[in-house]
Design an enzyme around this catalytic site. Structure first.
Site: not given
Ligand code: NAI
Ligand code: DG6
Length: 519
Positions: A313, A362, A403, A475
């Site tokens: 994460d 999460k 966010k 994380k």
């Molecule tokens: P998002 O939802 O925009 O992108 C995720 C992508 O994964 C989507 O395009 C979806 O179609 C695809 N997907 C789902 N299952 C799949 C699979 N089995 N194989 C291939 N593709 C698949 O999410 P985002 O914002 O890009 O975040 C991605 C991940 O990172 C999430 O789990 C989120 O919680 C985690 N994360 C994001 C942070 C951030 O600051 N943006 C920080 C910490 C973690």
């Molecule tokens: C809301 O908590 C959505 C999550 O995917 C977070 O944005 C992401 O894990 C980032 O979390 P943090 O606590 O590092 O800002």
């Protein structure tokens, strides 16, 4: 050849009989100094300085590296891709606040410096870019690819993400339109039901199978061959999955996990199938989401194959602040008594997390991040005592990727007084996460080129399969089985910088600056 480093690989040489350079390698003999503590017959603590001599060997030849993202068409996937293209081409674009240019802000490797030492004449600090301490890959040189269960090309997906300025998007659109994610594996039970309408790019089968493992291994091999790559690093930045149940006989050992995949057991998640494929392919695999991808069987499999894994994460905003602020409060002798953390966000990640089982993954990763700091202070906290800590996440479509994170830290101070600290953190989530993806890829790759041995012993070995050195960006840091988790941001950074310094035979940066105090 002698210690002449070519420019572009490093900007300094170490002048020490313990360090030697060839075109291919840096070899360093390093004395690791620690303090061993025991109790005497009366129960008094006895601290004994200890020294262990290690040899480190760093392969200086920077390889051609591919970064494959699982979830390439998501907000993080499209943002990091556009960001690298923009940097590679040195792009600038207009915004309502004036012109902006590509940069790597938010990346420890590309945006931060470390103190190399003090100047021989002036005694002033000499700082170097972090990326120069060892010969690392430059992110502009990464070849990017990946998978998504959504078949949208990256240009359209970037529009869907609503993160980047239109003036930047226009400049990378053509290149991004030519990028289309590979089909991926989709087991609907693991991500929120509200994601179903995205899943139009899937490999046949909705349960784990060896055919899926082989398919993904083949994808990695093809990507490597097509692009003439030396190495591929794979990153899970797909949706947060629910936790998989850890069941004896199913996923508790490497053999059981492989058998469960063969039998199509429904407790094997897509992310674990990706992990297994990468481990068998010896491609380092990092999990940027909170779920327990690395069930015990997956960790054991990685150890067995000497493959590198890291997780879990991305630690981008709220949690990064938490792991710095709590460190400060508790080390200042202030008794933190509660943390209330609220988030709302409107991107697809928020939509997926609006489902209880995915939120729970999460919640776990966001909640355990202060444990080591609390446990270390027996003056403030009795055994088992812990600050109250709650984490709330709500889906609010209107704010999209912007966010909002609101935190209240409540603490007890001198003579029963109270201190309340309120934080309101607003940012595009994906613009914080993208540089972390870059750091994780570059650092993981670097770790594949570092070896060690106990001095005088034959044969160098790799670091442990579980790359806990990546903790700063994560994380819920995964550590080798049975070893402690360090959450304190300052300690995580110190570990990273000091391990890299040790690889070139330099002492840890102690910050004692006796040269300015013993005058
Ligand atoms: P998002 O939802 O925009 O992108 C995720 C992508 O994964 C989507 O395009 C979806 O179609 C695809 N997907 C789902 N299952 C799949 C699979 N089995 N194989 C291939 N593709 C698949 O999410 P985002 O914002 O890009 O975040 C991605 C991940 O990172 C999430 O789990 C989120 O919680 C985690 N994360 C994001 C942070 C951030 O600051 N943006 C920080 C910490 C973690
Ligand atoms: C809301 O908590 C959505 C999550 O995917 C977070 O944005 C992401 O894990 C980032 O979390 P943090 O606590 O590092 O800002």
């Amino acid at each position: 050849s002698g210690p002449g480093l070519t420019s572009g690989t490093a900007s300094f040489v170490v002048n020490s009989p313990n360090v030697s350079y060839t075109d291919a390698e840096i070899k360093a003999q390093y004395t690791y100094r620690t303090t061993s503590v025991d109790a005497d017959a009366h129960g008094n603590l006895v601290a004994t300085p200890r020294e262990v001599l290690y040899d480190f060997k760093v392969d200086r030849r920077v390889p051609r590296v591919g970064m494959m993202l699982v979830g390439w068409g998501g907000n993080n996937g499209t943002t990091v891709t556009a960001g690298i293209l923009a940097n590679r081409r040195g792009l600038a674009w207009e915004t309502k606040e004036g012109p902006r240019a590509a940069n790597y802000y938010g990346s420890v490797v590309m945006g931060s410096t470390m103190k190399l030492g003090t100047h021989a004449k002036s005694n002033k600090d000499v700082n170097i870019p972090f990326r120069n301490v060892l010969p690392m890959v430059h992110p502009n040189d990464l070849v990017i690819g990946g998978w998504d269960i959504s078949k949208m090309d990256l240009a359209q997906a970037m529009d869907r993400a609503q993160v980047l300025e239109p003036t930047l998007k226009a400049q990378v659109k053509k290149e991004m339109a030519a990028m289309v994610p590979l089909p991926s594996i989709y087991y609907p039970d693991f991500i929120a039901a509200n994601q179903e309408d995205r899943a139009d790019n899937v490999i046949e089968g909705t349960r784990a199978s060896m055919a899926h493992v082989d398919h993904l291994r083949n994808d990695i091999r093809n990507f490597k061959a097509t692009n003439g790559l030396d190495k591929v690093i794979v990153m899970w930045t797909a949706n947060t999955e629910r936790y998989a149940d850890v069941v004896p006989g199913v996923n508790d050992t490497a053999d059981n996990l492989l058998r469960s995949i063969e039998q199509g057991h429904d407790e094997v998640s897509p992310s674990t199938v990706f992990a297994v494929a990468c481990i068998l392919e010896k491609a380092p695999f990092i999990n940027g989401s909170p779920q327990n991808t690395f069930v015990p069987g997956a960790v054991q499999l990685a150890e067995k194959h000497g493959a590198f894994i890291g997780g879990d994460d991305f630690k981008s905003g709220q949690t990064k602040m938490k792991s710095a602020l709590v460190d400060f409060l508790i080390n200042a002798g202030i008794k933190l008594t509660s943390i209330a953390s609220y988030n709302h966000l409107g991107n697809n990640d928020g939509k997926n997390l609006s489902s209880q089982r995915q939120f729970r993954s999460k919640e776990i990763s966001k909640s355990n991040v202060v444990d080591d700091m609390v446990e270390a202070n027996s003056v403030l906290y009795k055994e088992g005592e812990h600050p109250d800590h709650c984490v709330v996440i709500k889906y609010m479509p209107a704010v999209a990727d912007n966010k909002r994170a609101l935190d209240e830290y409540y603490a007890e101070i001198f003579l029963g007084g109270h201190q309340t600290i309120s934080l309101f953190n607003i940012c595009e989530d994906s613009l914080l996460a993208s540089p972390l993806i870059i750091d994780l890829v570059i650092l993981a790759e670097m770790m594949t080129r570092i070896q060690w041995r106990a001095s005088g012993v034959d044969g160098y070995k790799n670091f442990h399969s579980v790359l806990s050195v990546l903790s700063y960006m994560l994380k819920a840091p995964l550590t080798p089985p049975g070893t402690p988790v360090v959450n304190s941001l300052a300690k995580q950074r110190a570990a990273l910088t000091n391990i890299f310094r040790a690889c070139v035979g330099l002492e840890p940066e102690s910050d004692m600056t006796l040269e300015h105090k013993l005058l």
